[in-house]
Design an enzyme around this catalytic site. Structure first.
Site, PDB file in Angstrom:
ATOM      1  N   GLY D  13       0.825  -1.208   0.000  1.00 24.84           N
ATOM      2  CA  GLY D  13       0.000   0.000   0.000  1.00 24.84           C
ATOM      3  C   GLY D  13       0.851   1.247   0.000  1.00 24.84           C
ATOM      4  O   GLY D  13       1.846   1.315   0.711  1.00 24.84           O
ATOM      5  N   ALA D  24      15.556  11.150  -0.465  1.00 26.56           N
ATOM      6  CA  ALA D  24      16.651  11.170   0.509  1.00 26.56           C
ATOM      7  C   ALA D  24      17.662  10.077   0.208  1.00 26.56           C
ATOM      8  O   ALA D  24      18.880  10.301   0.278  1.00 26.56           O
ATOM      9  CB  ALA D  24      16.097  11.018   1.923  1.00 26.56           C
ATOM     10  N   GLY D 104       5.599  -2.457   3.689  1.00 29.45           N
ATOM     11  CA  GLY D 104       5.091  -2.945   4.965  1.00 29.45           C
ATOM     12  C   GLY D 104       5.515  -4.378   5.240  1.00 29.45           C
ATOM     13  O   GLY D 104       6.455  -4.896   4.620  1.00 29.45           O
ATOM     14  N   ILE D 129       0.818   3.527   6.187  1.00 29.63           N
ATOM     15  CA  ILE D 129       0.079   4.446   7.061  1.00 29.63           C
ATOM     16  C   ILE D 129      -0.360   3.755   8.345  1.00 29.63           C
ATOM     17  O   ILE D 129      -0.714   4.423   9.307  1.00 29.63           O
ATOM     18  CB  ILE D 129      -1.158   5.040   6.362  1.00 29.63           C
ATOM     19  CG1 ILE D 129      -2.170   3.968   5.980  1.00 29.63           C
ATOM     20  CG2 ILE D 129      -0.748   5.843   5.129  1.00 29.63           C
ATOM     21  CD1 ILE D 129      -3.515   4.539   5.544  1.00 29.63           C
ATOM     22  N   ASP D 130      -0.347   2.433   8.379  1.00 29.64           N
ATOM     23  CA  ASP D 130      -0.974   1.707   9.491  1.00 29.64           C
ATOM     24  C   ASP D 130      -0.141   1.669  10.766  1.00 29.64           C
ATOM     25  O   ASP D 130      -0.649   1.367  11.830  1.00 29.64           O
ATOM     26  CB  ASP D 130      -1.306   0.282   9.048  1.00 29.64           C
ATOM     27  CG  ASP D 130      -2.242   0.257   7.849  1.00 29.64           C
ATOM     28  OD1 ASP D 130      -3.168   1.097   7.820  1.00 29.64           O
ATOM     29  OD2 ASP D 130      -2.046  -0.567   6.956  1.00 29.64           O
ATOM     30  N   ARG D 165     -26.504  14.647  15.329  1.00 28.48           N
ATOM     31  CA  ARG D 165     -26.458  13.328  14.722  1.00 28.48           C
ATOM     32  C   ARG D 165     -25.382  12.470  15.366  1.00 28.48           C
ATOM     33  O   ARG D 165     -24.485  12.970  16.025  1.00 28.48           O
ATOM     34  CB  ARG D 165     -26.071  13.458  13.245  1.00 28.48           C
ATOM     35  CG  ARG D 165     -27.214  13.744  12.339  1.00 28.48           C
ATOM     36  CD  ARG D 165     -26.698  13.848  10.912  1.00 28.48           C
ATOM     37  NE  ARG D 165     -27.817  14.130  10.030  1.00 28.48           N
ATOM     38  CZ  ARG D 165     -27.748  14.868   8.937  1.00 28.48           C
ATOM     39  NH1 ARG D 165     -26.616  15.428   8.586  1.00 28.48           N
ATOM     40  NH2 ARG D 165     -28.816  15.062   8.198  1.00 28.48           N
ATOM     41  N   MET D 172      -8.731   3.770   8.436  1.00 30.95           N
ATOM     42  CA  MET D 172      -7.859   2.652   8.081  1.00 30.95           C
ATOM     43  C   MET D 172      -7.038   2.186   9.290  1.00 30.95           C
ATOM     44  O   MET D 172      -7.193   2.725  10.390  1.00 30.95           O
ATOM     45  CB  MET D 172      -6.953   3.043   6.932  1.00 30.95           C
ATOM     46  CG  MET D 172      -7.698   3.095   5.596  1.00 30.95           C
ATOM     47  SD  MET D 172      -6.589   3.390   4.208  1.00 30.95           S
ATOM     48  CE  MET D 172      -7.669   3.008   2.809  1.00 30.95           C
ATOM     49  N   ARG D 174      -5.749  -1.460   9.137  1.00 38.44           N
ATOM     50  CA  ARG D 174      -5.671  -2.926   9.038  1.00 38.44           C
ATOM     51  C   ARG D 174      -6.002  -3.562  10.394  1.00 38.44           C
ATOM     52  O   ARG D 174      -7.087  -3.308  10.903  1.00 38.44           O
ATOM     53  CB  ARG D 174      -4.287  -3.353   8.526  1.00 38.44           C
ATOM     54  CG  ARG D 174      -4.056  -2.770   7.108  1.00 38.44           C
ATOM     55  CD  ARG D 174      -3.212  -3.658   6.266  1.00 38.44           C
ATOM     56  NE  ARG D 174      -2.086  -4.170   7.022  1.00 38.44           N
ATOM     57  CZ  ARG D 174      -1.314  -5.157   6.612  1.00 38.44           C
ATOM     58  NH1 ARG D 174      -1.543  -5.720   5.444  1.00 38.44           N
ATOM     59  NH2 ARG D 174      -0.310  -5.579   7.348  1.00 38.44           N
TER      60      ARG D 174
END
Lengths: 331, 331, 331, 331
Positions: D13, D24, D104, D129-130, D165, D172, D174
């Site tokens: 991902g 870099a 990952g 991102i996880d 509401r 996200m 995982r």
């Protein structure tokens, strides 16, 4: 000792996340059945007994707001003992069992002196964009200030590239280079001028020109961004600007970010940091700690003496420093 | 006449959306089977026959990027006829059937003079954040520049409120007040100083102080924001700053937004405007129009003579002006 | 007739800029010495005599805030005459000389029916992100909703490009394609599915696949973004998603933007539009206009009958429509 | 061993900051006189010998861009040894002295297996991102994903408040709750549902309803935000939505943030993290480390075995967990 009521104030330069900290302290206190008041305009409100009694509706939707609903201010009077004695009396009169001061080193000095004469907890929470407080990894507002600086540098780079210019970007930080170093690396700048490494204008100018030379060897297009900490260049940035223009023949401009760095909705790290420290400061009051600061270390809150904040010069990240030549030189 | 190849260049101050305009012109041209080249660094590239041949990959993901991939520049040489004759020769040599110039009034003057000596279409597209071009409702980059200014004012208001300060916010606009007027209203400022209404420092100072007075009558908290167009205050903003500080006793600061206003990802209106005008300019070349500008009027593109852009002073919105006393006075 | 007090309410779907409109109406009214109250939760507050009396501190720093401080709601009861009679009685009881209703077509229908039985001005102000109100060029919240959609599309394009995917982006708009059309063009999408041109799923699928084919001929990298108006695809977007995946063999995902489009700080155009219409609505009350809407036309406010808003289907911009094939096809 | 050429690829991902890491690594390598190539589409490019040779112009203005210029992909084939043998041969054929894999856990598994059969350094850099990778405090992209989630929650809260509401916000992560926990606290949510603490739908529903009850006792206005990690609720969020609507009688909506969390310009922390790890990974190749990952610990890079990343379940911050009841309950 049973805690019934605590007071909060914000002092010194304002910083994004101060409101999130007020909110967290309020909620943590209310969760223990403790009332919360807020003194307005820093120590001035404490001297004038000028406060608000917080209710739930005051802290609704507050976590994301910049500035401070308690207002901030410097307070010259508080350097005099007679006024601090008055402050202690006011706290007692208002039935306060603990005081939380959100601010920087100057505000903590006042907090320590107040603690000397008041026999209930005075707790500091580090709130300043400059991150120049030892005893805590980060200060509230620091993360947002860098993000604001980086977004401005991104925008200026658009235009620097279009025109092949040199931009000198003046960022805040007082006598510390945290904002400058991180916004320079994250902004892909060519060079950064830091209080920690600055020796003289003459030496630094040589270093800058050397960097620009090397970068131009690597790129057809010679646009440049140089980040510098505020109030650092002797005589002001116009002198540096003129020198660079003369030496390089490239159109050179100054961008002074100024007070936008203190405002804006806090980024998530400042909200989380502020929430942790606000809640932890209430715990510290409940535990009857005296003259201490709620700091953060490796993402966990910890209690340190208030004086720690001024004792040492907090160092910059060495690896970031070492990257400067490798990365920004060629970037 | 069958059009086989057109050239594009960006000239003068850069503006967000110039890339979106290049992209749209490229796509509209390719859709007609026309090749597209881009001269670099404004008219300088035209004089040096310095160009790139665009391909699809060059314009991918370009719509949202600030700056201009063709670089921009002013070009002193182009004011001389001998150089324009050279430019016309270069266009012919490169097989160009039409030239699109994205820029402001200065760039259009050059375009007109080039049209006088080159017998193929020269079309102007208004690209400047200042919106100071008559014959078009809006210019490319204008919408983004105001949004950038307003976001900065929002941030400064956080800190102005925390401290009860006066902030003088210096925005771009050259000799027109479009950015200042709109960012002042949208930023909830107390007062705005515009080139269109400015008469003298003495008169304006009276007006400012009067506004501040009235606002303070309405609010307990006396923070103030004053927006002013660049280069307008005689002697510079430090003089105004000192006067306000002295007269009001309130801490007064200057914020100069500077070049961040020219950068950043274009907001949607600038992307749409740029796309419409870029596509329309290609149509104008195909229609063999000469010495004309692609303007926008009531959301539809229209063709106007290039000279229109400098003829009149484009007026500010009268209703916005009339609101200033009603709204910002008390806000 | 001398106007002493007016009431404001926000009704229907909320939209960024409603607060800016409340603020402007309040300030314009106060400038004429008129008091202002706000009914909460739309017509529900009017039926229950549930209101707040606005003061200066309520509207401070309000111009930039999303949502509505008066809360909004739909109100089924208001479709019945007995309840509208009660509402008119409540207005009289509260000493109200004019009512300003900020909302969409449904809210305006209620406003018209109320005007039939109440003998003081009822003025509508168009506040909805959908822009589906005839008689006004734009509605409050529309500009911000598109910006939000475009920023999301920019983000998704990052990831679509990384993976060579098809993204189907579902945007709001009710039965109008304004948000979809503009966010598709400004987002550099490949294709847009609009209520104004949609005929059948079978036909549209052919058009989409044709676009994808053509785009892939022009690009090595076959990532795609398709924007579609909410509630338009028969049976829901999963059906379209499956069809595209099957026909193209490319991984296809759905992104439903949802309610983020209704929130956020209003962009400057919505703040200015809201300020103009709020101030103008107060003028209309003072001028004793009945059953009318404050619309915007060519940047100036104008008064139109409330019924106008529902009479016609407001057309999409034809030039934008014509660009779709030229620009997005190849983009 | 003298290193002459290294290869980089991005796999799994995509995450904001992958480009900053590529940049870099390129700059750090060039600074040592090392050439850099990039395999496209993850391991697929390695199998097909599909690569680009990086030059300076490829990495200009790359630090702030989302996505990955090398494209990413999953690669089923790479799970088979025959293909990994082919990959090793391709690396040798291309004269590669070290391979850097940004991705990952799944990508690292492949990297380990490749290291088993290739006798030059294979180094992993955690990009997801996880944040679900042990052995590193943070992963590239994590900071940006939370900021995106928090900004969306801020917008939804505007509209939740206007209407009273319940919003269920699907984020996200995982099988890890890092994004959910931090975006819930920073977003001022009422409750968060985390994989680490989730036991059953029945139990969790009781907890949610309990929180809503308590919050409504404290607030007149009963708007609520509940953050939940993706794929966690048995049967999907519609089931939770219906339960909440039925039990509370409050209008309940779902907001699925989706792929916007993977896109966008990286915030400064991800740029700095990516820059540190990219530069450090090159050092690791030069030092001839094998089968290791460049992790970050207390802001300094460190080398850990690749396998570490999957060994342990990285724990959530306990203090943040403990704050949930104190802070979000009443917020």
């Amino acid at each position: 000792m049973s805690i019934k009521k605590i007071a909060i104030l914000t002092s010194g330069g304002d910083a994004p996340g101060m409101n999130a900290c007020i909110r967290a302290a309020y909620l943590a206190a209310r969760n223990e059945g403790i009332e919360v008041i807020g003194y307005q305009h820093g120590y001035n409100g404490l001297l004038k007994q000028d406060f608000v009694e917080f209710e739930h509706r005051d802290i609704r939707n507050l976590i994301q707001r910049g500035g401070t609903v308690l207002y901030s201010a410097r307070c010259e009077k508080f350097t005099k003992e007679e006024h601090r004695i008055k402050a202690a009396a006011n706290l007692d009169e208002a039935g306060i069992d603990g005081l939380i001061v959100i601010g920087g080193n100057g505000s903590f000095k006042g907090a320590e002196l107040l603690q000397d004469i008041w026999d209930k907890p005075v707790i500091g929470v580090p709130g300043t964009i400059d991150n120049d407080i030892a005893g805590t990894d980060y200060t509230i507002g620091y993360h947002t200030a860098i993000q604001t600086a980086v977004e401005s540098i991104d925008k200026v780079r658009d235009t620097a590239d279009a025109f092949e210019r040199i931009f000198i970007v003046d960022v805040m930080g007082r006598e510390a280079g945290f904002i400058a170093l991180n916004s320079a690396i994250a902004g892909g700048a060519d060079h950064v001028v830091l209080p920690e490494t600055f020796e003289s204008a003459a030496d630094e100018l040589v270093r800058i020109l050397d960097k620009l030379d090397q970068r131009r060897k690597n790129h057809a297009n010679s646009s440049h961004i140089i980040v510098i900490t505020e109030n650092l260049w002797p005589g002001g940035l116009n002198i540096l600007c003129d020198s660079l223009q003369t030496e390089t023949g490239i159109d050179t401009r100054i961008l002074t970010l100024g007070h936008v760095q203190r405002g804006g909705s806090p980024v998530w790290q400042d909200r989380i940091l502020a929430s942790k420290l606000g809640a932890f400061a209430v715990e510290m009051v409940i535990n009857d700690e005296r003259g201490r600061m709620a700091g953060i270390r490796h993402r966990y809150p910890e209690s340190v003496p208030l004086g720690t904040s001024r004792e040492d010069r907090k160092p910059l990240n060495h690896y970031s420093m070492s990257m400067l030549d490798k990365i920004t030189l060629l970037g």
